[in-house]
Write a protein that holds these residues in place. Structure first.
Motif, PDB file in Angstrom:
ATOM      1  N   GLU A 145      31.106   6.402  43.812  1.00  0.00           N
ATOM      2  CA  GLU A 145      31.738   7.284  44.882  1.00  0.00           C
ATOM      3  C   GLU A 145      33.226   7.710  44.612  1.00  0.00           C
ATOM      4  O   GLU A 145      34.003   8.711  44.777  1.00  0.00           O
ATOM      5  CB  GLU A 145      32.026   6.396  46.289  1.00  0.00           C
ATOM      6  N   THR A 146      33.720   6.906  43.474  1.00  0.00           N
ATOM      7  CA  THR A 146      35.145   7.148  43.330  1.00  0.00           C
ATOM      8  C   THR A 146      35.264   8.425  42.230  1.00  0.00           C
ATOM      9  O   THR A 146      36.133   9.399  42.417  1.00  0.00           O
ATOM     10  CB  THR A 146      35.704   6.147  42.306  1.00  0.00           C
ATOM     11  N   ALA A 147      34.049   8.458  41.328  1.00  0.00           N
ATOM     12  CA  ALA A 147      34.105   9.729  40.490  1.00  0.00           C
ATOM     13  C   ALA A 147      33.762  10.933  41.241  1.00  0.00           C
ATOM     14  O   ALA A 147      34.340  12.098  41.041  1.00  0.00           O
ATOM     15  CB  ALA A 147      32.773   9.263  39.418  1.00  0.00           C
ATOM     16  N   THR A 148      32.658  10.747  42.264  1.00  0.00           N
ATOM     17  CA  THR A 148      32.391  11.931  43.140  1.00  0.00           C
ATOM     18  C   THR A 148      33.786  12.483  43.638  1.00  0.00           C
ATOM     19  O   THR A 148      33.819  13.852  43.981  1.00  0.00           O
ATOM     20  CB  THR A 148      31.415  11.468  44.016  1.00  0.00           C
ATOM     21  N   LYS A 149      34.666  11.524  44.224  1.00  0.00           N
ATOM     22  CA  LYS A 149      35.709  11.916  44.967  1.00  0.00           C
ATOM     23  C   LYS A 149      36.750  12.606  44.018  1.00  0.00           C
ATOM     24  O   LYS A 149      37.322  13.783  44.467  1.00  0.00           O
ATOM     25  CB  LYS A 149      36.328  10.861  45.548  1.00  0.00           C
ATOM     26  N   LEU A 150      36.672  12.256  42.686  1.00  0.00           N
ATOM     27  CA  LEU A 150      37.739  12.704  41.673  1.00  0.00           C
ATOM     28  C   LEU A 150      37.370  14.288  41.524  1.00  0.00           C
ATOM     29  O   LEU A 150      38.024  15.162  41.319  1.00  0.00           O
ATOM     30  CB  LEU A 150      37.763  11.925  40.580  1.00  0.00           C
ATOM     31  N   LEU A 151      35.979  14.362  41.356  1.00  0.00           N
ATOM     32  CA  LEU A 151      35.735  15.811  40.944  1.00  0.00           C
ATOM     33  C   LEU A 151      35.932  16.834  42.142  1.00  0.00           C
ATOM     34  O   LEU A 151      36.064  17.876  41.919  1.00  0.00           O
ATOM     35  CB  LEU A 151      34.156  15.908  41.121  1.00  0.00           C
ATOM     36  N   GLY A 152      36.110  16.443  43.397  1.00  0.00           N
ATOM     37  CA  GLY A 152      36.360  17.122  44.507  1.00  0.00           C
ATOM     38  C   GLY A 152      37.823  17.729  44.343  1.00  0.00           C
ATOM     39  O   GLY A 152      38.364  18.380  45.357  1.00  0.00           O
ATOM     40  N   GLU A 153      38.801  17.084  43.626  1.00  0.00           N
ATOM     41  CA  GLU A 153      40.238  17.532  43.592  1.00  0.00           C
ATOM     42  C   GLU A 153      40.469  18.739  43.200  1.00  0.00           C
ATOM     43  O   GLU A 153      41.440  19.548  43.410  1.00  0.00           O
ATOM     44  CB  GLU A 153      40.802  16.352  42.801  1.00  0.00           C
ATOM     45  N   PHE A 154      39.392  19.434  42.576  1.00  0.00           N
ATOM     46  CA  PHE A 154      39.289  20.539  41.983  1.00  0.00           C
ATOM     47  C   PHE A 154      38.685  21.822  42.835  1.00  0.00           C
ATOM     48  O   PHE A 154      38.418  22.816  42.271  1.00  0.00           O
ATOM     49  CB  PHE A 154      39.103  20.764  40.495  1.00  0.00           C
ATOM     50  N   GLY A 155      38.270  21.494  44.150  1.00  0.00           N
ATOM     51  CA  GLY A 155      37.661  22.323  45.033  1.00  0.00           C
ATOM     52  C   GLY A 155      36.195  21.967  44.947  1.00  0.00           C
ATOM     53  O   GLY A 155      35.433  20.952  44.560  1.00  0.00           O
ATOM     54  N   PRO A 156      35.341  22.809  46.050  1.00  0.00           N
ATOM     55  CA  PRO A 156      34.141  22.469  46.442  1.00  0.00           C
ATOM     56  C   PRO A 156      33.102  22.655  45.352  1.00  0.00           C
ATOM     57  O   PRO A 156      33.427  23.642  44.330  1.00  0.00           O
ATOM     58  CB  PRO A 156      33.862  23.581  47.323  1.00  0.00           C
ATOM     59  N   PHE A 157      32.232  21.883  45.103  1.00  0.00           N
ATOM     60  CA  PHE A 157      31.347  21.893  43.797  1.00  0.00           C
ATOM     61  C   PHE A 157      30.116  21.522  44.183  1.00  0.00           C
ATOM     62  O   PHE A 157      29.628  20.738  45.234  1.00  0.00           O
ATOM     63  CB  PHE A 157      31.959  20.959  42.671  1.00  0.00           C
TER      64      PHE A 157
END
Length: 581
Positions: free
Chosen positions: A519-531
């Motif tokens: 979950e932490t990794a997925t949340k980090l991905l979202g820092e740069f926008g919807p994906f």
């Protein structure tokens, strides 16, 4: 050729013959829903759910989206066009069929309930602007057209139950039956339906001015059941209806061409063959088994560099038809069969005509690509060339290759006038054509069927002698174009390989399951926008951003640094631009 419900049985032999003799077929559908993407709204029109709001979607989401659409909406018009190479005329002959489609209820609803499906107002508005005749769709099932009529319920039960009770008590009533007066067709149908469904042992028979409800004897009941069984068989045959055409297409195993055809295939299989499976992998296996060679002209226009350069991003069917009408695409020539004059004039957005356009675009594009690719087994096999100044000589030599020229008896004398007439007939000044006066022509004379003008265009080899696609066709077959995705196409045979090379896509060297569980990794991905996240193999995952909130290098560096803390040992992150070099 329009194939209405009333003419369906009559024209089926013609449809079957066209499928059996053709080299390939093209299809098109018109749906009760409009499946076009409107960028300014950021949504997919025609799907019953609003989507995720993203401009991009995963392959799983897209398949499930189409699956649900095929369950809720319906094909209301189906176009089929067959193409056959005709060597004597040096061209492809097309036969186009347009089928208005409407779900049947087994000849009036006797054997199964009516199918319920959704209609999208925007889709019907679009079709109406294209002069779509909705009454033809409706009359594919009945002759009443689009009508909405409601009538008050008929008080049947009390009247029939009272009669049954009176006969049981042996009161002075008509023990053989009871007369029901119905004032319109709707009420008459209701009487037949309710008596059949609610009153065992009774039957309704139409009489002049009324309906007679009677109780059958045992002998009559046996005979009536026998009649029902026979009628059920007839109903089943009629209910199969258009499914026969789909079965013939499937059984032929011939190349099947469509334009942007993934949604079409979902609807065709789901509506006519069987319910669509839950996963896209199962769907791929099913579709490939039913239709072994599927070709999407939109995919060809996008994926082949030669066509992509010509299309320049405009890959809609109308534009591709325009581009392939240019001089570079003059071969092969495609003409409509003389018995199919309906589409000698354009009828865009009628399924039969769009199928004709799709097949024509396909064969011209494949011919063009074949000429521009040096293959070990060239796709283009030339027909015989023709010199118009000696047309008859070539045609005659092909028609009668073993005939010998009769010997001339040199002792036979020719009168001077006759000799002069013969010289005029075959002189070079008139090109070898007969110039005798029309008065001498037999009024019953007709052109010899074999004396056909040859257009001199080229035949395109699509299949090898063993029935397998040629190398060029194999490279473009069984791939359907995708939009708003990480991949150029949906591959019916294997995992997709055509990753779109764009700056908003990054490669994480980590399998999708491990990424999804973190979950932490997925949340980090979202820092740069919807994906969205797409797996490529067992160890690598694509991350595609709708609109990255930073420059490509910044996103790559930021993900690399952030994932060090989220994943033990960190994760290597590449830009897909570098990954695909």
């Amino acid at each position: 050729m329009e194939v209405s419900r009333q003419e369906f049985a009559k024209k089926m032999p013609m449809v079957k013959a066209a499928i059996d003799e053709c080299d390939f077929m093209a299809i098109d559908t018109e749906l009760s829903v409009e499946s076009c993407y409107l960028p300014f709204r950021n949504l997919e029109i025609g799907l019953h759910r609003p989507g995720t709001g993203k401009r991009i979607e995963t392959r799983d989401f897209r398949y499930n989206e189409y699956k649900e659409a095929s369950e809720r909406f319906a094909i209301i018009q189906f176009g089929l066009c067959t193409f056959k190479w005709d060597e004597p005329s040096g061209r492809y002959i097309a036969k186009a069929f347009n089928f208005p489609i409407f779900p049947t209820s087994f000849a009036g609803g006797r054997s199964q309930p009516n199918r319920v499906f959704h209609v999208q107002a925007q889709a019907f508005d679009f079709l109406a602007k294209q002069a779509f005749d909705f009454n033809k769709v409706r009359t594919s099932d009945s002759k009443e057209g689009f009508k909405s009529i409601t009538y008050p319920p008929l008080p049947l039960y009390n009247k029939i139950n009272a009669w049954i009770e009176s006969t049981a008590q042996k009161k002075l009533v008509d023990k053989d039956g009871i007369n029901i007066h119905a004032t319109n067709g709707y009420q008459r149908r209701l009487v037949y339906q309710e008596v059949r469904n609610k009153f065992e042992g009774l039957v309704a028979e139409g009489r002049r001015g009324y309906i007679r409800v009677i109780r059958l004897t045992k002998e009559q009941e046996v005979e009536r059941n026998k009649e029902r069984e026979e009628q059920f068989k007839v109903d089943c045959e009629n209910a199969v209806g258009f499914r026969k055409v789909i079965d013939w297409i499937s059984e032929s195993k011939k190349p099947l061409v469509g334009h942007n055809m993934l949604l079409d295939m979902c609807h065709i299989i789901g509506q006519f063959m069987q319910p669509l499976p839950d996963s896209k992998e199962e769907f791929k296996t099913l579709a490939k088994r039913l239709f072994p060679i599927m070709i999407d002209t939109k995919h060809i226009a996008i994926s082949t560099p030669e066509m992509a350069e010509i299309a320049d991003g405009a890959t809609d069917l109308e534009n591709m038809r325009f581009e392939t009408s240019r001089e570079a695409f003059k071969n092969p020539r495609v003409d409509m069969d003389w018995e199919f004059p309906r589409y000698l004039e354009e009828k865009a957005h009628e399924a039969g005509y769009d199928a004709y356009m799709t097949g024509t675009v396909f064969i011209k594009m494949v011919s063009f690509l074949g000429k521009n690719k040096e293959l070990e087994s060239p796709i283009i096999q030339p027909a015989f060339s023709i010199d118009l100044s000696s047309a008859f000589i070539i045609i005659e030599s092909r028609r009668n290759p073993k005939e010998t020229v009769p010997e001339v008896d040199e002792t036979e004398t020719v009168e001077p006038e006759e000799e002069k007439r013969q010289d005029e007939v075959v002189s070079a000044d008139n090109g070898g054509w007969d110039t005798e006066p029309d008065d001498d022509v037999d009024p019953n004379w007709t052109i010899d069927d074999e004396e056909v003008y040859n257009y001199g265009s080229t035949w395109v080899r699509l299949l090898e002698d063993n029935g397998e696609p040629t190398p060029l066709l194999a490279s473009i077959a069984n791939k359907a174009a995708l939009v708003r995705a990480a991949f150029h196409y949906f591959d019916f045979t294997k995992e997709e390989q055509g990753i779109i090379k764009q700056s908003n896509t990054f490669v994480l060297h980590l399998n999708q399951q491990a990424l999804s569980d973190n979950e932490t990794a997925t949340k980090l991905l979202g820092e740069f926008g919807p994906f969205i996240v797409e797996p490529i193999g067992d160890k690598v995952t694509l991350v595609v951003y709708e609109r990255p909130l930073a420059d490509r290098n910044v996103v790559q560096q930021g993900l690399t640094e952030s994932l060090k803390t989220a994943v033990a040992g960190g994760v290597r992150v590449d830009s897909v631009v570098d990954y695909l070099v």
